[in-house]
Motif scaffolding. Structure first.
Motif, PDB file in Angstrom:
ATOM      1  N   VAL A   1       0.867  -1.176   0.000  1.00  0.00           N
ATOM      2  CA  VAL A   1       0.000   0.000   0.000  1.00  0.00           C
ATOM      3  C   VAL A   1       0.905   1.227   0.000  1.00  0.00           C
ATOM      4  CG1 VAL A   1      -1.808   1.309   1.171  1.00  0.00           C
ATOM      5  CG2 VAL A   1      -1.811  -1.195   1.278  1.00  0.00           C
ATOM      6  N   HIS A   2       0.629   2.146  -0.917  1.00  0.00           N
ATOM      7  CA  HIS A   2       1.407   3.380  -1.015  1.00  0.00           C
ATOM      8  C   HIS A   2       0.476   4.568  -0.818  1.00  0.00           C
ATOM      9  CE1 HIS A   2       3.256   6.750  -3.438  1.00  0.00           C
ATOM     10  NE2 HIS A   2       4.119   6.536  -2.466  1.00  0.00           N
ATOM     11  N   ILE A   3       0.898   5.497   0.026  1.00  0.00           N
ATOM     12  CA  ILE A   3       0.056   6.640   0.392  1.00  0.00           C
ATOM     13  C   ILE A   3       0.841   7.921   0.195  1.00  0.00           C
ATOM     14  CG2 ILE A   3      -1.171   7.759   2.319  1.00  0.00           C
ATOM     15  CD1 ILE A   3      -1.083   4.701   3.485  1.00  0.00           C
ATOM     16  N   THR A   4       0.217   8.925  -0.390  1.00  0.00           N
ATOM     17  CA  THR A   4       0.779  10.273  -0.402  1.00  0.00           C
ATOM     18  C   THR A   4      -0.168  11.176   0.371  1.00  0.00           C
ATOM     19  OG1 THR A   4      -0.336  10.980  -2.444  1.00  0.00           O
ATOM     20  CG2 THR A   4       1.820   9.915  -2.671  1.00  0.00           C
ATOM     21  N   GLY A   5       0.402  12.180   1.030  1.00  0.00           N
ATOM     22  CA  GLY A   5      -0.445  13.069   1.809  1.00  0.00           C
ATOM     23  C   GLY A   5       0.348  14.186   2.448  1.00  0.00           C
ATOM     24  N   VAL A   6      -0.317  14.919   3.318  1.00  0.00           N
ATOM     25  CA  VAL A   6       0.277  16.065   4.002  1.00  0.00           C
ATOM     26  C   VAL A   6       0.274  15.811   5.502  1.00  0.00           C
ATOM     27  CG1 VAL A   6       0.105  18.542   4.437  1.00  0.00           C
ATOM     28  CG2 VAL A   6      -0.466  17.625   2.180  1.00  0.00           C
ATOM     29  N   ALA A   7       1.412  16.054   6.144  1.00  0.00           N
ATOM     30  CA  ALA A   7       1.573  15.803   7.576  1.00  0.00           C
ATOM     31  C   ALA A   7       1.201  17.036   8.387  1.00  0.00           C
ATOM     32  CB  ALA A   7       3.010  15.404   7.879  1.00  0.00           C
ATOM     33  N   GLU A   8       0.464  16.797   9.461  1.00  0.00           N
ATOM     34  CA  GLU A   8       0.109  17.851  10.409  1.00  0.00           C
ATOM     35  C   GLU A   8       0.405  17.351  11.816  1.00  0.00           C
ATOM     36  OE1 GLU A   8      -4.004  18.491   9.728  1.00  0.00           O
ATOM     37  OE2 GLU A   8      -3.716  19.600   7.858  1.00  0.00           O
ATOM     38  N   LYS A   9       0.882  18.242  12.689  1.00  0.00           N
ATOM     39  CA  LYS A   9       1.147  17.865  14.069  1.00  0.00           C
ATOM     40  C   LYS A   9      -0.161  17.577  14.807  1.00  0.00           C
ATOM     41  CE  LYS A   9       5.568  20.042  15.239  1.00  0.00           C
ATOM     42  NZ  LYS A   9       6.225  21.049  16.123  1.00  0.00           N
ATOM     43  N   LEU A  10      -0.107  16.601  15.697  1.00  0.00           N
ATOM     44  CA  LEU A  10      -1.256  16.298  16.530  1.00  0.00           C
ATOM     45  C   LEU A  10      -1.375  17.316  17.657  1.00  0.00           C
ATOM     46  CD1 LEU A  10      -1.008  12.426  17.056  1.00  0.00           C
ATOM     47  CD2 LEU A  10      -2.387  13.659  15.396  1.00  0.00           C
ATOM     48  N   PRO A  11      -2.579  17.542  18.165  1.00  0.00           N
ATOM     49  CA  PRO A  11      -2.727  18.409  19.340  1.00  0.00           C
ATOM     50  C   PRO A  11      -2.105  17.749  20.563  1.00  0.00           C
ATOM     51  CG  PRO A  11      -4.823  17.383  18.779  1.00  0.00           C
ATOM     52  CD  PRO A  11      -3.880  17.064  17.661  1.00  0.00           C
ATOM     53  N   MET A  12      -1.730  18.558  21.550  1.00  0.00           N
ATOM     54  CA  MET A  12      -1.055  18.049  22.742  1.00  0.00           C
ATOM     55  C   MET A  12      -1.884  16.995  23.464  1.00  0.00           C
ATOM     56  SD  MET A  12       1.517  17.858  24.681  1.00  0.00           S
ATOM     57  CE  MET A  12       2.549  19.191  24.061  1.00  0.00           C
ATOM     58  N   SER A  13      -3.202  17.148  23.441  1.00  0.00           N
ATOM     59  CA  SER A  13      -4.050  16.175  24.140  1.00  0.00           C
ATOM     60  C   SER A  13      -3.855  14.773  23.592  1.00  0.00           C
ATOM     61  CB  SER A  13      -5.530  16.587  24.023  1.00  0.00           C
ATOM     62  OG  SER A  13      -5.927  16.655  22.660  1.00  0.00           O
ATOM     63  N   GLU A  14      -3.688  14.636  22.277  1.00  0.00           N
ATOM     64  CA  GLU A  14      -3.473  13.320  21.680  1.00  0.00           C
ATOM     65  C   GLU A  14      -2.068  12.807  21.982  1.00  0.00           C
ATOM     66  OE1 GLU A  14      -5.024  12.461  17.739  1.00  0.00           O
ATOM     67  OE2 GLU A  14      -6.102  14.368  17.751  1.00  0.00           O
ATOM     68  N   ASN A  15      -1.091  13.731  22.031  1.00  0.00           N
ATOM     69  CA  ASN A  15       0.273  13.317  22.396  1.00  0.00           C
ATOM     70  C   ASN A  15       0.311  12.768  23.815  1.00  0.00           C
ATOM     71  OD1 ASN A  15       1.224  14.217  19.914  1.00  0.00           O
ATOM     72  ND2 ASN A  15       1.849  16.216  20.701  1.00  0.00           N
ATOM     73  N   ILE A  16      -0.364  13.462  24.738  1.00  0.00           N
ATOM     74  CA  ILE A  16      -0.381  13.030  26.136  1.00  0.00           C
ATOM     75  C   ILE A  16      -1.054  11.664  26.266  1.00  0.00           C
ATOM     76  CG2 ILE A  16      -1.334  13.537  28.421  1.00  0.00           C
ATOM     77  CD1 ILE A  16      -1.003  16.521  27.748  1.00  0.00           C
ATOM     78  N   LYS A  17      -2.162  11.495  25.576  1.00  0.00           N
ATOM     79  CA  LYS A  17      -2.904  10.235  25.656  1.00  0.00           C
ATOM     80  C   LYS A  17      -2.045   9.067  25.208  1.00  0.00           C
ATOM     81  CE  LYS A  17      -7.065   7.918  23.920  1.00  0.00           C
ATOM     82  NZ  LYS A  17      -8.270   8.052  23.052  1.00  0.00           N
ATOM     83  N   TYR A  18      -1.355   9.215  24.080  1.00  0.00           N
ATOM     84  CA  TYR A  18      -0.538   8.096  23.602  1.00  0.00           C
ATOM     85  C   TYR A  18       0.710   7.908  24.454  1.00  0.00           C
ATOM     86  CZ  TYR A  18       2.527   5.150  20.946  1.00  0.00           C
ATOM     87  OH  TYR A  18       3.386   4.127  20.604  1.00  0.00           O
ATOM     88  N   PHE A  19       1.389   9.002  24.804  1.00  0.00           N
ATOM     89  CA  PHE A  19       2.619   8.890  25.593  1.00  0.00           C
ATOM     90  C   PHE A  19       2.347   8.170  26.909  1.00  0.00           C
ATOM     91  CE2 PHE A  19       5.947  10.352  28.486  1.00  0.00           C
ATOM     92  CZ  PHE A  19       7.084  10.224  27.713  1.00  0.00           C
ATOM     93  N   SER A  20       1.217   8.476  27.528  1.00  0.00           N
ATOM     94  CA  SER A  20       0.871   7.867  28.816  1.00  0.00           C
ATOM     95  C   SER A  20       0.590   6.378  28.682  1.00  0.00           C
ATOM     96  CB  SER A  20      -0.350   8.576  29.418  1.00  0.00           C
ATOM     97  OG  SER A  20      -0.082   9.947  29.621  1.00  0.00           O
ATOM     98  N   SER A  21       0.234   5.931  27.484  1.00  0.00           N
ATOM     99  CA  SER A  21      -0.069   4.520  27.276  1.00  0.00           C
ATOM    100  C   SER A  21       1.175   3.686  26.993  1.00  0.00           C
ATOM    101  CB  SER A  21      -1.053   4.363  26.105  1.00  0.00           C
ATOM    102  OG  SER A  21      -0.402   4.599  24.852  1.00  0.00           O
ATOM    103  N   ARG A  22       2.307   4.332  26.766  1.00  0.00           N
ATOM    104  CA  ARG A  22       3.529   3.613  26.406  1.00  0.00           C
ATOM    105  C   ARG A  22       4.180   2.969  27.625  1.00  0.00           C
ATOM    106  NH1 ARG A  22       7.752   6.939  23.124  1.00  0.00           N
ATOM    107  NH2 ARG A  22       7.952   5.044  21.876  1.00  0.00           N
ATOM    108  N   PRO A  23       4.927   1.880  27.426  1.00  0.00           N
ATOM    109  CA  PRO A  23       5.709   1.318  28.536  1.00  0.00           C
ATOM    110  C   PRO A  23       6.684   2.365  29.072  1.00  0.00           C
ATOM    111  CG  PRO A  23       5.656  -0.181  26.663  1.00  0.00           C
ATOM    112  CD  PRO A  23       5.069   1.110  26.186  1.00  0.00           C
ATOM    113  N   LYS A  24       6.990   2.265  30.353  1.00  0.00           N
ATOM    114  CA  LYS A  24       7.843   3.273  30.977  1.00  0.00           C
ATOM    115  C   LYS A  24       9.210   3.362  30.305  1.00  0.00           C
ATOM    116  CE  LYS A  24       9.002   5.115  35.521  1.00  0.00           C
ATOM    117  NZ  LYS A  24       8.832   4.930  36.992  1.00  0.00           N
ATOM    118  N   GLY A  25       9.739   2.212  29.886  1.00  0.00           N
ATOM    119  CA  GLY A  25      11.033   2.230  29.212  1.00  0.00           C
ATOM    120  C   GLY A  25      10.998   3.026  27.928  1.00  0.00           C
ATOM    121  N   SER A  26       9.894   2.925  27.193  1.00  0.00           N
ATOM    122  CA  SER A  26       9.759   3.691  25.947  1.00  0.00           C
ATOM    123  C   SER A  26       9.631   5.179  26.235  1.00  0.00           C
ATOM    124  CB  SER A  26       8.539   3.201  25.165  1.00  0.00           C
ATOM    125  OG  SER A  26       8.698   1.851  24.778  1.00  0.00           O
TER     126      SER A  26
END
Length: 211
Positions: A105-130
């Motif tokens: 599968v090949h995709i072209t597109g435009v990248a946009e930064k995520l809002p901080m709320s989404e960054n916090i949600k994912y970061f908090s779900s990561r293992p502590k080592g990560s």
């Protein structure tokens, strides 16, 4: 064996227009789930291609962390080479190589930064080592030895031994809003099946491409 003698036949079945779902994200979800069900190694691994200010392309493999109708999400250090290149030119390309299923599968597109709320949600779900590694590594910078990185990791591990690790300001996600998505299925005699979904506002046009 010579490199130019390495080849194989693709014989897992073709792809027909009638088999495609109308929305490419739904089609991608179907193929991704089939890759997961087939126990492929790293089914969410994708190549991200960016271009620097001189026009030089760069590629690297990252893991897809979310996909929906808004786009494809991955996370990185904002000081990394890819993030710096995206800041200069948001147009990127993604590629999923599911070789054992004879699919790409090949995709072209435009990248946009995520809002901080989404960054916090994912970061908090990561293992502590990560979490610690995301802070310890100044991604893409030159280091004198691996020991420097390991020492920083151990220092942070001791510092945050009993507490929550804050989301670093230099780390977060990008969402790639797709403009085109191509599905490739291997075919016998190199007569591969390729279908290109091209965005037209909120609609998608579908074209069959020659292999």
């Amino acid at each position: 064996m010579e490199i130019d003698d390495i080849r194989r036949e693709y014989a897992k079945g073709g792809l027909r227009r009638k088999d495609l779902l109308q929305n490419p994200i739904d089609q991608f979800d179907l193929w991704l789930q089939q890759a997961i069900d087939a126990n492929l190694s790293d089914p969410t691994a994708m190549t991200v291609a960016t271009v620097d200010a001189s026009g030089q392309p760069f590629q690297r493999i990252v893991l897809l962390k979310e996909v929906d109708y808004k786009g494809f999400v991955f996370f990185t250090n904002f000081g990394s080479r890819k993030a710096q290149q995206i800041a200069n030119n948001g147009k990127v390309s993604l590629h999923f190589p599911w070789h054992s299923l004879e699919r790409q599968v090949h995709i072209t597109g435009v990248a946009e930064k995520l809002p901080m709320s989404e960054n916090i949600k994912y970061f908090s779900s990561r293992p502590k080592g990560s979490q610690l590694a995301a802070i310890a590594s100044k991604q893409s910078s030159r280091i004198s030895a691996r020991g420097v990185l390991e020492a920083k990791f151990l220092e942070l591990k001791q510092k945050f031994d009993d507490g929550d690790i804050p989301v670093p300001s230099f780390w977060g996600g990008f969402r790639i809003k797709p403009e085109s998505i191509e599905f490739w299925q291997g075919g016998e005699h190199r007569l591969h099946d390729r279908f290109l979904f091209s965005r037209d506002n909120e609609l998608w046009n579908i074209d069959r491409l020659a292999p």
